[in-house]
Design a protein around this motif. Structure first.
Motif, PDB file in Angstrom:
ATOM      1  N   PRO A 209      18.580  56.374  31.196  1.00  0.00           N
ATOM      2  CA  PRO A 209      19.003  57.080  29.985  1.00  0.00           C
ATOM      3  C   PRO A 209      18.325  58.443  29.927  1.00  0.00           C
ATOM      4  O   PRO A 209      17.229  58.617  30.466  1.00  0.00           O
ATOM      5  CB  PRO A 209      18.514  56.183  28.851  1.00  0.00           C
TER       6      PRO A 209
ATOM      7  N   LEU B 238      23.956  62.783  21.710  1.00  0.00           N
ATOM      8  CA  LEU B 238      24.210  61.342  21.827  1.00  0.00           C
ATOM      9  C   LEU B 238      23.617  60.773  23.120  1.00  0.00           C
ATOM     10  O   LEU B 238      23.234  59.610  23.178  1.00  0.00           O
ATOM     11  CB  LEU B 238      25.720  61.067  21.778  1.00  0.00           C
TER      12      LEU B 238
ATOM     13  N   VAL C 247      15.329  49.723  14.638  1.00  0.00           N
ATOM     14  CA  VAL C 247      14.096  49.083  15.124  1.00  0.00           C
ATOM     15  C   VAL C 247      13.859  49.375  16.602  1.00  0.00           C
ATOM     16  O   VAL C 247      14.787  49.719  17.332  1.00  0.00           O
ATOM     17  CB  VAL C 247      14.169  47.543  14.926  1.00  0.00           C
TER      18      VAL C 247
ATOM     19  N   ILE D 105      30.100  51.883  31.024  1.00  0.00           N
ATOM     20  CA  ILE D 105      29.281  51.641  32.222  1.00  0.00           C
ATOM     21  C   ILE D 105      29.745  50.359  32.917  1.00  0.00           C
ATOM     22  O   ILE D 105      29.834  50.296  34.145  1.00  0.00           O
ATOM     23  CB  ILE D 105      27.784  51.574  31.863  1.00  0.00           C
TER      24      ILE D 105
ATOM     25  N   SER E 257      31.620  51.745  23.305  1.00  0.00           N
ATOM     26  CA  SER E 257      30.791  52.714  24.051  1.00  0.00           C
ATOM     27  C   SER E 257      30.293  53.613  22.946  1.00  0.00           C
ATOM     28  O   SER E 257      31.010  54.518  22.523  1.00  0.00           O
ATOM     29  CB  SER E 257      31.626  53.570  25.000  1.00  0.00           C
TER      30      SER E 257
HETATM   31  N1  LIG Z   1      27.134  55.576  28.832  1.00  0.00           N
HETATM   32  C1  LIG Z   1      26.645  55.033  27.727  1.00  0.00           C
HETATM   33  N2  LIG Z   1      25.376  55.294  27.355  1.00  0.00           N
HETATM   34  C2  LIG Z   1      24.926  54.718  26.230  1.00  0.00           C
HETATM   35  C3  LIG Z   1      25.734  53.873  25.429  1.00  0.00           C
HETATM   36  N3  LIG Z   1      24.987  53.459  24.364  1.00  0.00           N
HETATM   37  C4  LIG Z   1      23.781  54.046  24.489  1.00  0.00           C
HETATM   38  N4  LIG Z   1      23.736  54.812  25.606  1.00  0.00           N
HETATM   39  C5  LIG Z   1      22.583  55.593  26.112  1.00  0.00           C
HETATM   40  O1  LIG Z   1      21.541  54.672  26.344  1.00  0.00           O
HETATM   41  C6  LIG Z   1      20.277  55.241  26.006  1.00  0.00           C
HETATM   42  C7  LIG Z   1      19.533  54.300  25.097  1.00  0.00           C
HETATM   43  O2  LIG Z   1      20.154  54.248  23.839  1.00  0.00           O
HETATM   44  P1  LIG Z   1      19.305  54.143  22.489  1.00  0.00           P
HETATM   45  O3  LIG Z   1      20.289  54.235  21.370  1.00  0.00           O
HETATM   46  O4  LIG Z   1      18.175  55.088  22.514  1.00  0.00           O
HETATM   47  O5  LIG Z   1      18.761  52.649  22.628  1.00  0.00           O
HETATM   48  P2  LIG Z   1      17.929  51.808  21.553  1.00  0.00           P
HETATM   49  O6  LIG Z   1      18.623  50.503  21.419  1.00  0.00           O
HETATM   50  O7  LIG Z   1      17.728  52.589  20.307  1.00  0.00           O
HETATM   51  O8  LIG Z   1      16.560  51.597  22.346  1.00  0.00           O
HETATM   52  P3  LIG Z   1      15.053  51.403  21.731  1.00  0.00           P
HETATM   53  O9  LIG Z   1      14.800  52.517  20.774  1.00  0.00           O
HETATM   54  O10 LIG Z   1      14.162  51.457  22.938  1.00  0.00           O
HETATM   55  O11 LIG Z   1      15.027  50.049  21.091  1.00  0.00           O
HETATM   56  C8  LIG Z   1      20.562  56.611  25.372  1.00  0.00           C
HETATM   57  O12 LIG Z   1      20.270  57.614  26.321  1.00  0.00           O
HETATM   58  C9  LIG Z   1      22.047  56.567  25.062  1.00  0.00           C
HETATM   59  O13 LIG Z   1      22.644  57.834  25.183  1.00  0.00           O
HETATM   60  C10 LIG Z   1      27.075  53.604  25.860  1.00  0.00           C
HETATM   61  O14 LIG Z   1      27.848  52.861  25.243  1.00  0.00           O
HETATM   62  N5  LIG Z   1      27.462  54.209  27.001  1.00  0.00           N
END
Ligand SMILES: Nc1nc2c(ncn2[C@@H]2O[C@H](COP(=O)(O)OP(=O)(O)OP(=O)(O)O)[C@@H](O)[C@H]2O)c(=O)[nH]1
Ligand SMILES: [Mg+2]
Length: 554
Positions: A342, A365, A395, A467, A525
């Motif tokens: 990420p 995003l 969280v 993905i 997504s």
């Molecule tokens: N390609 C793609 N990337 C995604 C998607 N959802 C999230 N991401 C990417 O995955 C990474 C992690 O997403 P976050 O929203 O930060 O994850 P989180 O659940 O908040 O993670 P924590 O804060 O560690 O608990 C980010 O860089 C997002 O841009 C998706 O559906 N598709």
């Protein structure tokens, strides 16, 4: 038939003017009636205001749950972009630094990897293998560790959580996240190069490249060493910015060039108590301030040391590093797939290092900022003609953070649970022995079973389907990782239906029978705004309607 005026009604009789009323008495009576009406109108207005206030007080509260990197914070960003876009636009500039730090982190990982070639002996594969007889596992919800006896080569978390019968996903211990080339935002953590266990028939195979490539590392030239030296200021900038954002340094260790790269995988995070937006604003706001007002933790954005200037000055060296064939080969042989991590922005170096760079919606995003603790966000949104307050609790999803979730269970209206179904072939960053999909299933099971959530509506986002799609397109086979998938077609329709049914079955089986709540599943997504506009509108609409019904204000 009803009479126009009922002379027998006691109230009518009581307030009827006396037949011999004088004009003075009449004026007095009319004045009293006007006053009574004014008081009555005031009471009505008070009741209406009280109802409005009640509506505001009973703001809709939503908890975002799911493992780390499942997309919780990104869902929140989408909500903000779609329903509170002014605030999103206002904060756009704050993300610039986060995105630049994401870019610098990728550079740091490359540098550390190169550095490890010259300064440390690579860790032999066998040393990374978990114990064959005894291994730690962690309860999926409270994060507490337990020791498990295991006769197999790896400890699978289901063995400790009573899920062995309904869990057919092997641990990815002894495996690595599978490498793919076509999905740019894949969210696997840096992979640990460990060997496939010879005794587990379902362990993930190493990517073919790792098995067939020549084993001799290419030699680094003076050119690479110079490149590394020239990029060092970037690493110092990262260290100093991270320190300023979190002076406690509790979760951040200064990057030591020369350490083994996979031991320094600390990433940029936001602590719920830290008010990162305010800190970033302060760091950025220096330009608007008077010179004299500058405090110690501010950065002089006019100085050549300013992160934007340093990053801009390093542009050509970053490009040279990322496109260097020897560096690419080193990364490939080390099985380092930065594209799958990420916050991957290495393909956007030109744009992001520009002095006039302004992050696009998509950049924001895609930016990665890990959550630590529980952060509360409030938005006033127009929905169904009503201005309503939405409160989200975002969280941290790593295992050690999960014990902080429970206090929020009893006072939310709905929870959105995110399960990244593309992660069926990956392991948790915090515990390489645990398959990420299995962790999501176990976590979801705990959520369904929880008595505290008996009346909390559940919306399940089976996330990262983009993905998943590209993994399947590039030939990754689901049945290598999920035994029960059997000989079903390795195609999106079939795979997504299979995962959907698996989660739905858990909901049906483990939700207490007396529970009365709504449950919806969406394939998402969450980085794709166009599709998420419909999903979030429909989700918020249902949560809002149910909330109105339960507070009896319709
Ligand atoms: N390609 C793609 N990337 C995604 C998607 N959802 C999230 N991401 C990417 O995955 C990474 C992690 O997403 P976050 O929203 O930060 O994850 P989180 O659940 O908040 O993670 P924590 O804060 O560690 O608990 C980010 O860089 C997002 O841009 C998706 O559906 N598709
Ligand atoms: Mg987060």
């Amino acid at each position: 038939m009803r009479k126009a005026r009922d002379d027998s009604d006691p109230l009518t009789l009581a307030i009827r003017p006396a037949p011999d009323e004088t004009s003075a008495e009449r004026s007095l009576r009319e004045a009293q009636e006007r006053e009574a009406k004014r008081v009555s109108d005031e009471i009505d207005a008070g009741i209406a205001e009280h109802k409005r206030q009640l509506r505001l007080d009973s703001s809709v509260k939503v908890l975002l749950l799911g493992q780390s990197e499942s997309g919780k914070s990104t869902t929140l960003k989408q909500f903000q972009l779609i329903f509170a876009s002014r605030q999103f636009q206002k904060e756009r500039q704050l993300w610039k630094l986060v995105i630049q730090l994401n870019l610098v982190r990728s550079i740091r990982i490359i540098l550390e990897h190169l550095s490890s070639l010259t300064t440390t002996k690579p860790i032999p594969f066998e040393e990374n293998k978990p114990s064959r007889t005894m291994a730690m596992s962690v309860h999926p919800l409270n994060g507490s560790p337990r020791m498990n006896a295991s006769s197999s080569s790896v400890a699978v978390s289901s063995q400790s959580s009573g899920m062995s019968s309904d869990s057919d996903i092997p641990s990815t211990a002894g495996s690595v996240s599978h490498s793919r080339s076509s999905h740019p935002y894949g969210a696997s953590s840096p992979v640990t190069p460990v060997t496939r266990s010879p005794t587990t028939p379902f362990s993930s195979p190493l990517p073919p490249a790792a098995l067939s490539e020549p084993t001799e590392m290419p030699k680094l030239s003076d050119y690479h060493r110079t490149l590394r030296m020239r990029l060092l200021p970037l690493v110092h900038i990262e260290t100093s910015l991270l320190r300023r954002l979190d002076p406690s340094g509790e979760d951040y260790e200064a990057t030591q060039l020369g350490t083994n790269w996979f031991t320094s995988g600390k990433e940029l995070f936001v602590r719920s108590t830290g008010n990162w937006k305010e800190k970033l604003s302060r760091l950025r706001g220096r330009l608007d301030h008077d010179e004299d007002e500058m405090s110690d933790d501010e950065i002089d954005f006019d100085s050549p040391e300013d992160p934007g200037n340093v990053i801009n000055a390093c542009k050509d060296d970053m490009l040279a590093l990322w496109h260097d064939p020897v560096v690419r080969q080193v990364l490939k042989m080390g099985n380092v797939r930065l594209e799958d991590m990420p916050g991957f922005f290495l393909d956007d170096i030109e744009r992001i290092t520009s002095l006039s760079y302004v992050p696009s919606d998509d950049d924001v995003l895609r930016a990665r900022l890990k959550t630590i603790g529980v952060s509360e966000y409030t938005y006033d949104v127009n929905m169904m003609g009503e201005r309503t307050t939405w409160t989200f609790y975002d969280v941290g999803g790593t295992r050690t953070q999960r014990s902080a979730w429970q206090p929020y269970f009893s006072h939310v209206d709905a929870l959105i649970f995110l399960a990244p179904i593309s992660a069926f072939d990956q392991s948790l960053a915090e515990d390489r022995r645990v398959n990420r999909l299995e962790d999501s299933l176990l976590l979801f099971k705990s959520i369904c079973k929880s008595k505290l959530l008996i009346s909390v509506n559940i919306i399940l986002f089976l996330n990262k389907v983009d993905i998943l799609q590209s993994k399947l397109n590039s030939g990754v086979r689901v049945n290598k990782y999920v035994k029960s998938y059997g000989e079903r077609p390795n195609e999106y329709e079939s795979v997504s239906k299979f995962f959907r049914n698996k989660f739905a079955a858990i909901y049906r089986e483990y939700t207490p029978k007396e529970a009365k709540k709504m449950f919806y599943i969406h394939m998402t997504s969450v980085t794709e705004t166009k599709a998420m506009r419909n999903v979030l509108s429909s989700v918020c609409d249902s949560i809002f309607r149910v909330n109105l019904q339960t507070t009896n204000l319709t």
